[in-house]
Design an enzyme around this catalytic site. Sequence first.
Site, PDB file in Angstrom:
ATOM      1  CG  HIS A  23       3.656  -0.679   3.587  1.00  0.00           C
ATOM      2  ND1 HIS A  23       2.978  -1.683   2.948  1.00  0.00           N
ATOM      3  CD2 HIS A  23       4.072   0.169   2.624  1.00  0.00           C
ATOM      4  CE1 HIS A  23       2.986  -1.464   1.643  1.00  0.00           C
ATOM      5  NE2 HIS A  23       3.645  -0.339   1.421  1.00  0.00           N
ATOM      6  CE  LYS A  27      10.919 -23.594  10.061  1.00  0.00           C
ATOM      7  NZ  LYS A  27      11.052 -24.889   9.371  1.00  0.00           N
ATOM      8  CD  GLU A  59       2.177  -4.012   5.593  1.00  0.00           C
ATOM      9  OE1 GLU A  59       2.351  -4.063   4.364  1.00  0.00           O
ATOM     10  OE2 GLU A  59       1.496  -3.123   6.133  1.00  0.00           O
ATOM     11  N   GLY A  68       1.008  -3.170  -3.471  1.00  0.00           N
ATOM     12  CA  GLY A  68       1.408  -3.829  -4.709  1.00  0.00           C
ATOM     13  C   GLY A  68       2.255  -2.907  -5.561  1.00  0.00           C
ATOM     14  CG  ASP A  72       8.577 -27.032   8.666  1.00  0.00           C
ATOM     15  OD1 ASP A  72       8.437 -26.281   9.660  1.00  0.00           O
ATOM     16  OD2 ASP A  72       9.058 -26.643   7.590  1.00  0.00           O
ATOM     17  CB  CYS A  90       0.357   0.896   0.027  1.00  0.00           C
ATOM     18  SG  CYS A  90       1.608   1.801  -0.893  1.00  0.00           S
ATOM     19  CE1 TYR A  91      -2.336  -0.929  -7.879  1.00  0.00           C
ATOM     20  CE2 TYR A  91      -3.923  -2.368  -6.785  1.00  0.00           C
ATOM     21  CZ  TYR A  91      -3.440  -1.774  -7.938  1.00  0.00           C
ATOM     22  OH  TYR A  91      -4.052  -2.013  -9.149  1.00  0.00           O
TER      23      TYR A  91
END
Length: 509
Positions: free
Chosen positions: A166, A365, A168, A52, A224, A79-80
């Site tokens: 990070h 998605k 990710e 964050g 979608d 992180c945060y």
Amino acid sequence: MILILDFGSQYTQLIARRVREAKVYCEIEPFNLSFSKIMAKENLKGIILSGGPASVYEEGAPCVDERIFEKDFPILGICYGMQLMTQHYGGKVANADHREYGFAELLKVADCEMLENLADKETIWMSHGDKIIEIPNNFKVVANTGNSPYAAIKHQEKKQYGLQFHPEVVHSKNGKIFIQNFVHNVCGCDSGWTMKSFIDEQVKNIREMVGDKQVIAGLSGGVDSSVMATLIHRAIGDQLTCIFVDNGLLRAGEGKSIEENFTGCMQMNIKYVSAEDIFLDALSGVIDPEKKRKIIGHKFIDVFDAAAREIEGVEFLAQGTLYPDVIESVSVKGPSATIKSHHNVGGLPEKMKLKLLEPLKYLFKDEVRKLGRELGIPADLVDRQPFPGPGLAVRIIGEVNKERTHILQQADKIVLEEIKAAGLYNDIWQSFAVLLPIKTVGVMGDERTYENVAAIRAVNSVDGMTADWVKLPYDLLGIISNRIINTVKGINRVCYDISSKPPATIEWE
């Protein structure tokens, strides 16, 4: 399931994707989700605290209910989230002398479940302005970098971990393994969350929710809505009626193609509404792109509502809402600046007093495309490039009318045909033509012309939030340009858009 508590990181959705790539279900909630709601999560196996933009030592800094640290389930702070965990246990966090941003080399210094199947040296991605200057007494260091002595830490008794970097993001070379280690090795989750299991669960849920009632859905032919309709049809068959509104702003021949696809090989009930004149009349003389979008949105609701009222016994409206829409509706960051309004059926449930059915609302998605393949939807539908809700109206800069729409449809058809012929269609996020509101002088044969300018746009992206222009081969650009100028009456000049997002957007309006 894994619960991800969001502290406003731009990467939070990436954390969720990595968890799901490990075939484990997860949900994102705001950091201030109440303790009782956290504990009420069914089959909760672990919690991830995201990064964050705030500093944990500032007054009013976002903080999770600290009772979670006293529970037995595993926690991973990124992180945060790591700094928050450090502060909770008595460690110290301070502003760094300089922000650490970019690649770093992670060095393993102790064995740890989080570091299994990873090398002693790993390339990772840092992005932080604060640093931990003292870890709590009950934690130990398991990895560091040249600038971060506490790059990865572990509670000595509990299954609680902190990563300063990070894992990710794609820049962390083996970042997925860190996430997999947490959800599998630490939390004990199995790899049972697949698209097949999702289908079985949703079919059961839809049948229980709908019973013997009728459902209507707005079908656009996009990924979608196509996947949403196919999934519901598998659950309740002819109780579903799809309303397809042809606003005259689709690609060339697309309206009839969609109708044939769904009524033919997919055998669905389709109510086809030809409304080209209604939309084009409403758009006459309108130049402002926001007005165009709002007019199209309002007209769609009116046309859809009129068609729906002809169907008896309807109690449910199905929508192709995706998880990013759900996340943004409860965003911890508050409302963001409006870049453009979005065309959807948002006004329909209130107007029609129907219950909402949103079977895709916990999918991203890329997961929707995987679901479509699992459902057996034809590749030309499930792999289709994104298409704007307002259709070609936002690719016709200036006034939208029948003549200009026809010109753009022909040019756009050529762009897609040649992109596909070159074998590049599935490698490109979006590729299309835009009709500009200017005319230029040209020479065709021995005659002077004064005709329209078309622009070609091709971009690559992961989620549409950022995008870079595609370096199409010059030969291909030449083929596209020549075909458009030689065969599309009304265009005598073609340009190529080499703008990235940001600062530009993908669509021109």
